[in-house]
Write a protein that holds these residues in place. Structure first.
Motif, PDB file in Angstrom:
ATOM      1  N   UNK A  42       0.192  -1.580  -0.142  1.00 43.93           N
ATOM      2  CA  UNK A  42       0.267   0.030  -0.336  1.00 43.93           C
ATOM      3  C   UNK A  42       0.548   0.476   0.022  1.00 43.93           C
ATOM      4  N   UNK A  43       1.892   0.942  -0.169  1.00 48.27           N
ATOM      5  CA  UNK A  43       3.055   2.249   0.080  1.00 48.27           C
ATOM      6  C   UNK A  43       4.168   2.391  -0.924  1.00 48.27           C
ATOM      7  N   UNK A  44       4.121   3.721  -1.853  1.00 46.31           N
ATOM      8  CA  UNK A  44       5.041   3.959  -2.487  1.00 46.31           C
ATOM      9  C   UNK A  44       6.566   3.293  -1.979  1.00 46.31           C
ATOM     10  N   UNK A  45       7.445   2.506  -3.039  1.00 41.22           N
ATOM     11  CA  UNK A  45       8.706   2.041  -3.116  1.00 41.22           C
ATOM     12  C   UNK A  45       9.414   3.262  -2.012  1.00 41.22           C
ATOM     13  N   UNK A  46      10.204   3.288  -1.867  1.00 42.33           N
ATOM     14  CA  UNK A  46      11.490   4.372  -1.153  1.00 42.33           C
ATOM     15  C   UNK A  46      12.456   3.784  -1.118  1.00 42.33           C
ATOM     16  N   UNK A  47      13.563   5.364  -1.198  1.00 41.82           N
ATOM     17  CA  UNK A  47      14.875   4.638  -1.141  1.00 41.82           C
ATOM     18  C   UNK A  47      16.090   4.739   0.081  1.00 41.82           C
ATOM     19  N   UNK A  48      15.757   3.661   0.133  1.00 46.35           N
ATOM     20  CA  UNK A  48      16.585   3.430   1.575  1.00 46.35           C
ATOM     21  C   UNK A  48      18.489   4.269   1.487  1.00 46.35           C
ATOM     22  N   UNK A  49      18.981   3.618   0.388  1.00 47.11           N
ATOM     23  CA  UNK A  49      20.557   4.200   0.337  1.00 47.11           C
ATOM     24  C   UNK A  49      21.044   4.080  -0.894  1.00 47.11           C
ATOM     25  N   UNK A  63      17.180   5.313   7.970  1.00 44.71           N
ATOM     26  CA  UNK A  63      18.211   4.874   8.557  1.00 44.71           C
ATOM     27  C   UNK A  63      19.221   5.303   9.080  1.00 44.71           C
ATOM     28  N   UNK A  64      19.211   6.397   8.518  1.00 42.19           N
ATOM     29  CA  UNK A  64      21.069   7.086   9.198  1.00 42.19           C
ATOM     30  C   UNK A  64      21.465   6.535  10.098  1.00 42.19           C
ATOM     31  N   UNK A  65      23.300   6.097  10.041  1.00 45.92           N
ATOM     32  CA  UNK A  65      23.525   5.690  11.408  1.00 45.92           C
ATOM     33  C   UNK A  65      23.267   3.942  11.909  1.00 45.92           C
ATOM     34  N   UNK A  66      22.709   4.055  11.673  1.00 47.51           N
ATOM     35  CA  UNK A  66      21.785   2.286  11.356  1.00 47.51           C
ATOM     36  C   UNK A  66      22.241   1.475  10.227  1.00 47.51           C
ATOM     37  N   UNK A  73      33.549  -3.295  -6.186  1.00 46.01           N
ATOM     38  CA  UNK A  73      33.511  -3.274  -7.754  1.00 46.01           C
ATOM     39  C   UNK A  73      33.716  -4.582  -8.426  1.00 46.01           C
ATOM     40  N   UNK A  74      34.962  -5.206  -8.028  1.00 48.62           N
ATOM     41  CA  UNK A  74      35.527  -6.143  -8.527  1.00 48.62           C
ATOM     42  C   UNK A  74      34.466  -7.371  -8.980  1.00 48.62           C
ATOM     43  N   UNK A  75      33.844  -7.284  -8.297  1.00 46.47           N
ATOM     44  CA  UNK A  75      32.308  -8.171  -7.685  1.00 46.47           C
ATOM     45  C   UNK A  75      30.932  -7.376  -8.894  1.00 46.47           C
ATOM     46  N   UNK A  76      31.391  -6.167  -8.735  1.00 49.76           N
ATOM     47  CA  UNK A  76      29.390  -5.796  -9.181  1.00 49.76           C
ATOM     48  C   UNK A  76      28.441  -6.393  -8.326  1.00 49.76           C
ATOM     49  N   UNK A  77      28.895  -6.192  -6.852  1.00 49.52           N
ATOM     50  CA  UNK A  77      28.048  -6.746  -5.863  1.00 49.52           C
ATOM     51  C   UNK A  77      27.858  -5.300  -5.089  1.00 49.52           C
ATOM     52  N   UNK A  78      26.496  -5.417  -4.423  1.00 47.93           N
ATOM     53  CA  UNK A  78      25.907  -3.831  -3.312  1.00 47.93           C
ATOM     54  C   UNK A  78      25.984  -4.678  -2.252  1.00 47.93           C
ATOM     55  N   UNK A  79      25.940  -4.031  -1.249  1.00 51.99           N
ATOM     56  CA  UNK A  79      25.681  -4.299  -0.354  1.00 51.99           C
ATOM     57  C   UNK A  79      25.003  -3.345   0.874  1.00 51.99           C
ATOM     58  N   UNK A  80      23.806  -4.376   1.358  1.00 53.72           N
ATOM     59  CA  UNK A  80      23.546  -3.532   2.505  1.00 53.72           C
ATOM     60  C   UNK A  80      23.594  -4.135   4.295  1.00 53.72           C
ATOM     61  N   UNK A  81      24.345  -3.079   5.011  1.00 56.55           N
ATOM     62  CA  UNK A  81      24.566  -4.092   6.499  1.00 56.55           C
ATOM     63  C   UNK A  81      23.849  -2.963   7.148  1.00 56.55           C
ATOM     64  N   UNK A  82      22.207  -3.766   7.697  1.00 47.02           N
ATOM     65  CA  UNK A  82      21.659  -3.284   8.508  1.00 47.02           C
ATOM     66  C   UNK A  82      21.620  -3.611   9.804  1.00 47.02           C
ATOM     67  N   UNK A  83      21.821  -2.744  10.762  1.00 52.48           N
ATOM     68  CA  UNK A  83      21.553  -3.285  12.201  1.00 52.48           C
ATOM     69  C   UNK A  83      20.826  -2.537  12.921  1.00 52.48           C
ATOM     70  N   UNK A  84      20.653  -3.030  14.119  1.00 53.67           N
ATOM     71  CA  UNK A  84      19.879  -2.294  14.884  1.00 53.67           C
ATOM     72  C   UNK A  84      18.333  -2.012  14.238  1.00 53.67           C
ATOM     73  N   UNK A  85      18.107  -3.043  13.664  1.00 52.05           N
ATOM     74  CA  UNK A  85      16.757  -3.353  13.213  1.00 52.05           C
ATOM     75  C   UNK A  85      15.243  -3.070  14.325  1.00 52.05           C
ATOM     76  N   UNK A  86      14.087  -2.325  12.979  1.00 50.96           N
ATOM     77  CA  UNK A  86      13.378  -1.334  14.166  1.00 50.96           C
ATOM     78  C   UNK A  86      11.482  -2.587  13.517  1.00 50.96           C
TER      79      UNK A  86
END
Length: 120
Positions: A42-49, A63-66, A73-86
């Protein structure tokens, strides 16, 4: 063809951590920005990072600070480390990348999405 494949979602308790990965594959010439979005029903897609080719980053205020976005770039891979999840972080997370294929054609590609659920 070029595709993005995500992994790393799942169920975690509040205060816990998860690490999402998104690997690009196929006939790739170069990758510009790589991003993470999230969406709840029911919500629009939100840019996180966002992370640029040069490593500059930007985050949604919620999400700033968390969360930390990074890329290999060598692996063409992006990561998202998510801490203190709510519980409010519960969503389907999508990666997005601006990719120039070997054909010279530049367009945005999306991953298939991975569910993150934060609940006790």
């Amino acid at each position: 063809q070029v595709q993005l494949v995500e992994s790393g979602g799942g169920l975690v308790q509040p205060g816990g951590s998860l690490r999402l990965s998104c690997a690009a594959s196929g006939p790739i010439f170069s990758i510009n920005d790589m991003d993470w979005y999230r969406q709840t029903p029911g919500k629009e897609r939100e840019l996180v990072a966002v992370i640029t080719n040069g490593g500059r980053t930007n985050y949604a205020d919620s999400v700033k600070g968390r969360f930390t976005i990074s890329r290999d770039n060598a692996k063409n891979t992006v990561y998202l480390q998510m801490n203190s999840l709510k519980p409010d972080d519960t969503a389907v997370y999508y990666c997005n990348a601006q990719i120039t294929a070997l054909s010279g054609f530049l367009r945005a590609y999306w991953g298939q999405g991975t569910q993150v659920t934060v609940s006790s």
